[in-house]
Motif scaffolding. Structure first.
Motif, short mmCIF file in Angstrom:
data_model
loop_
_atom_site.label_atom_id
_atom_site.label_comp_id
_atom_site.label_asym_id
_atom_site.label_seq_id
_atom_site.Cartn_x
_atom_site.Cartn_y
_atom_site.Cartn_z
N GLU A 291 0.83 -1.20 0.00
CA GLU A 291 0.00 0.00 0.00
C GLU A 291 0.86 1.26 0.00
N ARG A 292 2.04 1.18 0.63
CA ARG A 292 2.92 2.33 0.70
C ARG A 292 3.46 2.76 -0.66
N CYS A 293 3.38 1.89 -1.63
CA CYS A 293 3.85 2.24 -2.98
C CYS A 293 2.95 3.28 -3.63
N GLY A 294 1.69 3.33 -3.19
CA GLY A 294 0.77 4.28 -3.79
C GLY A 294 0.49 3.93 -5.24
N PRO A 295 -0.17 4.82 -5.98
CA PRO A 295 -0.45 4.55 -7.40
C PRO A 295 0.83 4.47 -8.21
N ARG A 296 0.95 3.45 -9.00
CA ARG A 296 2.09 3.27 -9.90
C ARG A 296 1.59 2.82 -11.26
N THR A 297 2.33 3.19 -12.29
CA THR A 297 1.95 2.83 -13.67
C THR A 297 3.07 2.04 -14.32
#
Length: 543
Positions: A291-297
């Motif tokens: 969850e700590r990664c946050g939004p990633r593409t």
């Protein structure tokens, strides 16, 4: 940005020509302010270096001028730290408007240029096709259209290699087809891809990463770079949302991801993309996502060009309320088919900006083939394109004896050019009618494109337009530097060595040194004794 172009900038080796320049191109403007003739700026070169073939060529044209093979101490230190030998680097520095190099080290040695080869393709494309050139993607229909708007026949889409046929562009064609009264298609969706020769398609990837977007090959109906962008967004409830751009009609997502509370290690789950017997394509995600990664593409190249385009077109078609009950296939537009709609893509000047700022290989390859298709009859082939570009360069007085073109993007081990030839091209481009567009397309050090994170805290930041090149064993820079003393320079440096990745600091130091002005202390080095340009075994002998 747009600027008024005042026509023909400083002409190289023609001091009597009026050196006009737009104020937004500092390189030609600086050349206008500075007197031509670089003898006063040049340092004495070592006797061995002056006797080498590249230096001899320069000496023959400018017998009264000595050419230096000295490099700045900071550059030498960077090369030493990276364990790059002097035989592996080729450097040319010239004042804008004067072809006599101030520094020329291994200048006539054929080198792999990586993406700096895009300078050859984009300058040639702008000059041959014109900055306002546009690609056309057209729709044709046969059969009958009933009162409810159902086409009882086939819809044909004919492509000409638009490098930027993204959803925001393709929707224009879809809407024009709908405005022509077609609400549904009861026949086939047929893709006409004859503009490029079949031999240019479905090529093996440059390296082992077949899903990397930079490996996507050219195509007459290139859509969204044949790549999907998946955005992963974790939630506190343990779920992970997955959004994808562009939409493909046949794509389904199998989401088995779970958000966890552990640390973010920066790794993104890679989907398994599997075509199904019923024509659907499933992208499966599984595993944990912090969850700590946050939004990633993450961007992934999938499917073949025809399946990708058809899926993208039909997704947009269905979003506008259109229906489709047939199959998709490739084939030519029949003579009796009627033109329904045409979409014109962005102007070439915008395309070139994207190619050079972001070093887009696929767009460069489509432009490269388009040059061949326009100057000769379609279908385009690499040979036709190479012949057209070489003919244009020769007509422009650029006799690049050791130029070898493969796909025009630099994503190749078979493309070669000398630093001296690349400097010649930069001089010619800066003195041409397309100078404004060409220079503006290059990344600005510390500001944008592939140079946005380099030299951000150095004075040269914002004062250099530099195209970068990167391959395994290759690092290159080529472009223009407006120095602190008001003089502008052309800088080309190409490294071909297994340790080239570690030599970025040397290239940055070179740009910093040129910005400060080539009057700083330098360390004298001799060109390698065997620096005579060797015939490239990949050089085309016929087209």
């Amino acid at each position: 940005m747009t600027h008024a172009f005042l026509s023909f900038l400083v002409r190289r080796l023609a001091p009597s020509a009026p050196p006009y320049a737009p104020s937004s191109v500092p390189f030609a403007a600086a050349a206008r302010r500075a007197p031509l003739g670089a003898a006063a700026l040049l340092l004495a070169c070592a006797a061995l270096a002056c006797a080498t073939p590249a230096q001899a060529r320069i000496k023959a044209k400018h017998p009264s001028v000595n050419v230096s093979t000295v490099l700045p101490a900071t550059v030498m230190a960077g090369l030493a730290h990276a364990h790059v030998p002097l035989s592996a680097i080729s450097v040319v520095i010239e004042k804008v408007g004067d072809r006599t190099p101030i520094v020329a080290l291994n200048a006539g040695k054929p080198m792999m240029p990586a993406s700096t080869m895009k300078l050859v393709t984009t300058y040639s494309g702008l000059s041959i096709l014109g900055p306002d050139y546009r690609w056309r993607t057209s729709a044709y229909a046969d059969g009958n259209l009933d009162a409810s708007g159902i086409l009882h026949g086939n819809l044909y889409i004919q492509g000409t290699g638009d490098p930027k046929l993204v959803p925001e562009e393709l929707i224009d064609l879809v809407q024009k087809i709908r405005k022509a009264g077609i609400n549904g298609i009861d026949g086939a969706l047929v893709l006409d891809k004859r503009y490029f020769d079949p031999s240019t398609r479905d090529l093996p990837p440059f390296d082992d990463d077949a899903t990397a977007p930079y490996n996507v090959g050219p195509d007459p109906l290139l859509y969204a770079f044949k790549s999907l962008s998946f955005t992963l967004t974790p939630s506190p409830d343990g779920s992970v949302a997955i959004d994808v751009i562009p939409a493909l009609a046949q794509l389904q997502i199998d989401n088995q991801l779970h958000a966890t509370g552990g640390p973010c290690r920066g790794e993104l789950p890679t989907p398994a993309v599997t075509p199904q017997p019923n024509g659907t394509v499933i992208a499966s995600f599984a595993g944990d996502y912090a969850e700590r990664c946050g939004p990633r593409t993450l961007n992934v190249a999938v499917l073949d060009h025809s399946a990708f385009f058809a899926g993208g077109f039909l997704a947009l078609w269905q979003q506008t309320g259109g229906t489709f009950t047939g199959a998709t296939r490739e084939g030519p537009v029949p003579a009796e088919a009627r033109l329904i709609a045409t979409h014109e893509g962005p102007v070439l000047s915008d395309i070139v900006r994207d190619i050079n700022k972001f070093s887009n290989n696929t767009m460069a390859r489509n432009l490269f083939l388009t040059i061949g298709a326009v100057t000769s009859k379609p279908p385009a082939t690499p040979e036709k394109s190479a012949h057209a570009i070489e003919a244009f360069l020769q007509k422009s007085g650029l006799n690049m004896e050791y130029l070898s073109l493969d796909n025009g993007s630099g994503l190749s081990r078979d493309e070669h050019i000398t630093a001296l030839s690349l400097a010649d091209l930069l001089q010619a481009a800066n003195a041409s009618p397309v100078a404004q567009v060409f220079v503006d397309s290059l990344p600005v050090a510390g500001v944008d494109g592939t140079m946005r994170n380099r030299l951000t805290s150095q004075p040269v930041g914002g004062n250099a337009h530099i195209k970068t090149g990167t391959l395994r064993d290759v690092r290159a820079i080529a472009g223009y530097v407006a120095s602190a003393d008001g003089v502008s320079y052309i800088v080309v440096s190409i490294i071909n060595d297994p340790h080239s990745e570690a030599a970025r600091a040397a290239h940055d130091a070179l740009l910093e040194w040129v910005y400060q002005g080539p009057s700083q202390p330098m360390q004298d080095v001799a060109e390698e004794p065997h620096s005579k340009p060797r015939k490239n075994p990949h050089k085309r002998t016929q087209h």
